[in-house]
Write a protein that holds these residues in place. Structure first.
Motif, PDB file in Angstrom:
ATOM      1  N   GLU A 144       0.851  -1.437  -0.166  1.00 27.70           N
ATOM      2  CA  GLU A 144       0.303  -0.002  -0.134  1.00 27.70           C
ATOM      3  C   GLU A 144       0.692   1.157  -0.177  1.00 27.70           C
ATOM      4  O   GLU A 144       0.405   2.239  -0.494  1.00 27.70           O
ATOM      5  N   PHE A 145       2.140   1.228   0.440  1.00 25.48           N
ATOM      6  CA  PHE A 145       2.948   2.337   0.379  1.00 25.48           C
ATOM      7  C   PHE A 145       3.520   2.804  -1.153  1.00 25.48           C
ATOM      8  O   PHE A 145       4.067   3.833  -1.199  1.00 25.48           O
ATOM      9  N   LEU A 146       2.998   1.915  -1.885  1.00 24.07           N
ATOM     10  CA  LEU A 146       3.613   2.256  -3.457  1.00 24.07           C
ATOM     11  C   LEU A 146       2.281   2.652  -4.134  1.00 24.07           C
ATOM     12  O   LEU A 146       1.217   2.157  -3.952  1.00 24.07           O
ATOM     13  N   SER A 147       2.368   3.796  -4.972  1.00 19.52           N
ATOM     14  CA  SER A 147       1.399   4.329  -5.859  1.00 19.52           C
ATOM     15  C   SER A 147       1.411   3.320  -6.948  1.00 19.52           C
ATOM     16  O   SER A 147       2.231   2.461  -7.278  1.00 19.52           O
ATOM     17  N   VAL A 148       0.347   3.631  -7.943  1.00 24.25           N
ATOM     18  CA  VAL A 148       0.118   2.544  -8.823  1.00 24.25           C
ATOM     19  C   VAL A 148       1.395   2.908 -10.060  1.00 24.25           C
ATOM     20  O   VAL A 148       1.977   1.779 -10.360  1.00 24.25           O
ATOM     21  N   LEU A 178      11.237 -14.797  -1.184  1.00 22.03           N
ATOM     22  CA  LEU A 178      11.243 -14.139   0.142  1.00 22.03           C
ATOM     23  C   LEU A 178      10.014 -14.213   0.891  1.00 22.03           C
ATOM     24  O   LEU A 178       8.857 -14.096   0.300  1.00 22.03           O
ATOM     25  N   PRO A 179      10.045 -14.042   2.224  1.00 18.05           N
ATOM     26  CA  PRO A 179       8.897 -14.010   3.019  1.00 18.05           C
ATOM     27  C   PRO A 179       8.181 -12.599   2.860  1.00 18.05           C
ATOM     28  O   PRO A 179       9.135 -11.528   2.346  1.00 18.05           O
ATOM     29  N   GLU A 180       6.980 -12.203   3.223  1.00 19.81           N
ATOM     30  CA  GLU A 180       6.471 -10.833   3.089  1.00 19.81           C
ATOM     31  C   GLU A 180       7.310  -9.895   3.422  1.00 19.81           C
ATOM     32  O   GLU A 180       7.636  -8.691   2.776  1.00 19.81           O
ATOM     33  N   VAL A 181       7.784  -9.921   4.817  1.00 21.86           N
ATOM     34  CA  VAL A 181       8.439  -8.801   5.204  1.00 21.86           C
ATOM     35  C   VAL A 181      10.040  -8.579   4.478  1.00 21.86           C
ATOM     36  O   VAL A 181      10.121  -7.140   4.339  1.00 21.86           O
ATOM     37  N   ALA A 182      10.644  -9.392   3.955  1.00 26.34           N
ATOM     38  CA  ALA A 182      11.634  -9.206   3.167  1.00 26.34           C
ATOM     39  C   ALA A 182      11.348  -8.875   1.590  1.00 26.34           C
ATOM     40  O   ALA A 182      12.167  -8.132   1.349  1.00 26.34           O
ATOM     41  N   LYS A 183      10.275  -9.193   1.193  1.00 28.35           N
ATOM     42  CA  LYS A 183       9.649  -8.747   0.094  1.00 28.35           C
ATOM     43  C   LYS A 183       9.622  -7.106  -0.084  1.00 28.35           C
ATOM     44  O   LYS A 183       9.940  -6.325  -0.750  1.00 28.35           O
ATOM     45  N   THR A 184       8.979  -6.658   1.163  1.00 31.87           N
ATOM     46  CA  THR A 184       8.960  -5.158   1.519  1.00 31.87           C
ATOM     47  C   THR A 184      10.307  -4.591   1.556  1.00 31.87           C
ATOM     48  O   THR A 184      10.475  -3.338   0.589  1.00 31.87           O
ATOM     49  N   VAL A 185      11.447  -5.054   2.051  1.00 33.53           N
ATOM     50  CA  VAL A 185      12.505  -4.481   2.069  1.00 33.53           C
ATOM     51  C   VAL A 185      13.091  -4.390   0.710  1.00 33.53           C
ATOM     52  O   VAL A 185      13.811  -3.123   0.087  1.00 33.53           O
ATOM     53  N   LEU A 186      13.076  -5.446  -0.210  1.00 34.20           N
ATOM     54  CA  LEU A 186      13.587  -5.531  -1.631  1.00 34.20           C
ATOM     55  C   LEU A 186      12.890  -4.648  -2.357  1.00 34.20           C
ATOM     56  O   LEU A 186      13.473  -3.834  -2.989  1.00 34.20           O
ATOM     57  N   VAL A 187      11.525  -4.451  -2.284  1.00 32.57           N
ATOM     58  CA  VAL A 187      10.861  -3.435  -2.974  1.00 32.57           C
ATOM     59  C   VAL A 187      11.274  -1.941  -2.816  1.00 32.57           C
ATOM     60  O   VAL A 187      11.607  -1.352  -3.506  1.00 32.57           O
ATOM     61  N   LYS A 188      11.393  -1.704  -1.559  1.00 31.41           N
ATOM     62  CA  LYS A 188      11.916  -0.456  -1.185  1.00 31.41           C
ATOM     63  C   LYS A 188      13.432  -0.078  -1.672  1.00 31.41           C
ATOM     64  O   LYS A 188      13.607   0.743  -2.031  1.00 31.41           O
ATOM     65  N   ARG A 189      14.132  -1.402  -1.716  1.00 29.08           N
ATOM     66  CA  ARG A 189      15.600  -1.028  -2.201  1.00 29.08           C
ATOM     67  C   ARG A 189      15.291  -0.749  -3.759  1.00 29.08           C
ATOM     68  O   ARG A 189      16.171   0.052  -4.080  1.00 29.08           O
TER      69      ARG A 189
END
Length: 99
Positions: A52-56, A79-90
């Motif tokens: 949800e922190f990402l725009s379209v 990756l598990p969900e928490v690690a996916k979030t870190v990867l997406v932010k990177r």
């Protein structure tokens, strides 16, 4: 009781058919691999929907990045969900995407 069996020598036709079978096996493997990659590419945006922190626009940019970088895409799905979030932010930071 032992029976002697004579083996027939290999002919050119045997070698040709063997080469054709090997080639067809390689083609089938490539088609299967491409099909799996295509399925994964189709699932990338669906997985990003929960971020949800990402725009379209950012989701599209990250999805495009992952689809163009198969090693990162494979990592993302492993990756598990928490690690996916870190990867997406990177990835967002790496793309220098302004929201």
């Amino acid at each position: 009781m032992w029976v002697k069996v004579a083996l027939l020598p290999r002919t050119r036709n045997h070698d040709k058919f063997g080469a054709i079978a090997d080639t067809m096996g390689n083609i089938a493997h490539r088609i299967g691999s491409e099909f799996e990659a295509c399925k994964k590419r189709g699932q990338v945006y669906d997985q990003l929907e929960s971020f949800e922190f990402l725009s379209v626009e950012a989701k599209v940019e990250v999805a495009q990045y992952l689809c163009n970088n198969s090693k990162d895409m494979n990592l993302f799905f492993s990756l598990p969900e928490v690690a996916k979030t870190v990867l997406v932010k990177r990835i967002v930071k790496k793309l220098d995407f302004k929201e």
